[in-house]
Design a protein around this motif. Structure first.
Motif, PDB file in Angstrom:
ATOM      1  N   ARG A 191      10.614  38.078  92.760  1.00  0.00           N
ATOM      2  CA  ARG A 191       9.624  37.486  92.056  1.00  0.00           C
ATOM      3  C   ARG A 191       9.249  38.017  90.647  1.00  0.00           C
ATOM      4  O   ARG A 191       9.110  37.148  89.771  1.00  0.00           O
ATOM      5  N   GLY A 192       9.733  39.260  90.307  1.00  0.00           N
ATOM      6  CA  GLY A 192       9.547  39.874  89.069  1.00  0.00           C
ATOM      7  C   GLY A 192      10.800  39.047  87.941  1.00  0.00           C
ATOM      8  O   GLY A 192      10.350  38.693  87.045  1.00  0.00           O
ATOM      9  N   ILE A 193      11.770  38.720  88.653  1.00  0.00           N
ATOM     10  CA  ILE A 193      12.891  38.242  87.615  1.00  0.00           C
ATOM     11  C   ILE A 193      12.634  36.664  87.512  1.00  0.00           C
ATOM     12  O   ILE A 193      12.516  36.076  86.337  1.00  0.00           O
ATOM     13  N   ASN A 194      11.838  35.994  88.527  1.00  0.00           N
ATOM     14  CA  ASN A 194      11.340  34.718  88.266  1.00  0.00           C
ATOM     15  C   ASN A 194      10.195  34.622  87.213  1.00  0.00           C
ATOM     16  O   ASN A 194      10.107  33.800  86.221  1.00  0.00           O
ATOM     17  N   LYS A 195       9.260  35.683  87.205  1.00  0.00           N
ATOM     18  CA  LYS A 195       8.374  35.728  86.102  1.00  0.00           C
ATOM     19  C   LYS A 195       8.775  36.060  84.859  1.00  0.00           C
ATOM     20  O   LYS A 195       8.374  35.350  83.833  1.00  0.00           O
ATOM     21  N   ASP A 196       9.965  36.886  84.540  1.00  0.00           N
ATOM     22  CA  ASP A 196      10.562  37.001  83.281  1.00  0.00           C
ATOM     23  C   ASP A 196      11.254  35.818  82.917  1.00  0.00           C
ATOM     24  O   ASP A 196      11.080  35.426  81.765  1.00  0.00           O
ATOM     25  N   GLU A 197      11.976  35.186  83.726  1.00  0.00           N
ATOM     26  CA  GLU A 197      12.422  33.552  83.415  1.00  0.00           C
ATOM     27  C   GLU A 197      11.440  32.546  83.002  1.00  0.00           C
ATOM     28  O   GLU A 197      11.770  31.962  81.875  1.00  0.00           O
ATOM     29  N   ALA A 198      10.172  32.798  83.740  1.00  0.00           N
ATOM     30  CA  ALA A 198       9.278  31.829  83.308  1.00  0.00           C
ATOM     31  C   ALA A 198       8.653  32.265  81.791  1.00  0.00           C
ATOM     32  O   ALA A 198       8.350  31.381  81.017  1.00  0.00           O
ATOM     33  N   LEU A 199       8.654  33.397  81.541  1.00  0.00           N
ATOM     34  CA  LEU A 199       7.867  33.872  80.206  1.00  0.00           C
ATOM     35  C   LEU A 199       9.217  33.492  79.203  1.00  0.00           C
ATOM     36  O   LEU A 199       8.565  33.010  78.036  1.00  0.00           O
ATOM     37  N   ILE A 200      10.076  33.807  79.489  1.00  0.00           N
ATOM     38  CA  ILE A 200      11.099  33.408  78.492  1.00  0.00           C
ATOM     39  C   ILE A 200      11.065  31.922  78.045  1.00  0.00           C
ATOM     40  O   ILE A 200      11.156  31.568  77.024  1.00  0.00           O
ATOM     41  N   ARG A 201      11.170  31.146  79.126  1.00  0.00           N
ATOM     42  CA  ARG A 201      10.981  29.669  79.049  1.00  0.00           C
ATOM     43  C   ARG A 201       9.750  29.081  78.238  1.00  0.00           C
ATOM     44  O   ARG A 201       9.932  28.215  77.345  1.00  0.00           O
ATOM     45  N   SER A 202       8.623  29.849  78.609  1.00  0.00           N
ATOM     46  CA  SER A 202       7.393  29.272  77.806  1.00  0.00           C
ATOM     47  C   SER A 202       7.547  29.966  76.386  1.00  0.00           C
ATOM     48  O   SER A 202       6.983  29.229  75.472  1.00  0.00           O
ATOM     49  N   ILE A 203       8.208  30.954  76.237  1.00  0.00           N
ATOM     50  CA  ILE A 203       8.253  31.496  74.543  1.00  0.00           C
ATOM     51  C   ILE A 203       9.168  30.668  73.972  1.00  0.00           C
ATOM     52  O   ILE A 203       8.771  30.070  72.891  1.00  0.00           O
ATOM     53  N   ASP A 204      10.241  29.980  74.545  1.00  0.00           N
ATOM     54  CA  ASP A 204      11.260  29.027  74.113  1.00  0.00           C
ATOM     55  C   ASP A 204      10.544  27.601  73.646  1.00  0.00           C
ATOM     56  O   ASP A 204      10.889  27.053  72.850  1.00  0.00           O
ATOM     57  N   ARG A 205       9.532  27.353  74.400  1.00  0.00           N
ATOM     58  CA  ARG A 205       8.677  26.071  74.465  1.00  0.00           C
ATOM     59  C   ARG A 205       7.988  26.042  72.981  1.00  0.00           C
ATOM     60  O   ARG A 205       7.725  25.195  72.355  1.00  0.00           O
ATOM     61  N   ILE A 206       7.350  27.286  72.673  1.00  0.00           N
ATOM     62  CA  ILE A 206       6.603  27.449  71.573  1.00  0.00           C
ATOM     63  C   ILE A 206       7.493  27.244  70.322  1.00  0.00           C
ATOM     64  O   ILE A 206       6.541  26.731  69.467  1.00  0.00           O
ATOM     65  N   ARG A 207       8.463  27.906  70.334  1.00  0.00           N
ATOM     66  CA  ARG A 207       9.218  27.720  69.137  1.00  0.00           C
ATOM     67  C   ARG A 207       9.680  26.296  68.846  1.00  0.00           C
ATOM     68  O   ARG A 207       9.749  25.509  68.312  1.00  0.00           O
TER      69      ARG A 207
END
Length: 147
Positions: free
Chosen positions: A131-147
């Motif tokens: 679950r923690g790995i999935n949260k990290d992955e979601a965070l990284i993907r959301s940051i990539d969308r902002i750029r």
């Protein structure tokens, strides 16, 4: 690496699984004799009566997988797959412990020790790590969308 919560979960799982190598799983009483079930085998007064090399190999594999997962924090997808394989192997170890305890000695009285629940606790910790790995992955993907 260590600041991530899933790394702490994986480290706890590694420690609990490593303790399985040293602590007994159960005491089996049959015909007045007390057998001690550890990762190296079922022993009676120090002499191995039944080898459990499969359990030992599985525990060593789990420890190696979790150590590899801890240090593969940059590749989250691979880390998640490794932890999932570790969880399945932990289920197998739990099943093997159950099998050797009950079916190897029919009609024996079995007293499970504290180490018996370590695989179950490790499975829960692995689930929380995923679950923690999935949260990290979601965070990284959301940051990539902002750029």
């Amino acid at each position: 690496m260590i600041q991530r919560i899933q790394t702490l979960y994986l480290l706890l799982t590694t420690i609990l699984t490593s303790l399985l190598l040293a602590l007994p799983f159960a005491e089996i009483v049959k015909d007045g004799a007390i057998y001690l079930f550890t990762s190296t085998g079922i022993t009676l007064e120090g002499a191995v009566k039944q080898g459990t090399i499969v359990v030992l190999i599985a525990i060593l594999l789990i420890v190696a997988l979790h150590l590899f997962a801890i240090f593969s924090f940059k590749n989250r997808i691979l880390q998640k797959k490794i932890v999932l394989v570790g969880m399945i192997t932990l289920l197998g170890v739990f099943g093997l412990i159950f099998y050797y305890s009950y079916f190897s000695f029919a009609g024996a009285r079995i007293s499970f020790q504290t180490a018996f629940i370590f695989p179950l606790i490790s499975i829960i910790l692995d689930y929380m790590a995923i679950r923690g790995i999935n949260k990290d992955e979601a965070l990284i993907r959301s940051i990539d969308r902002i750029r």
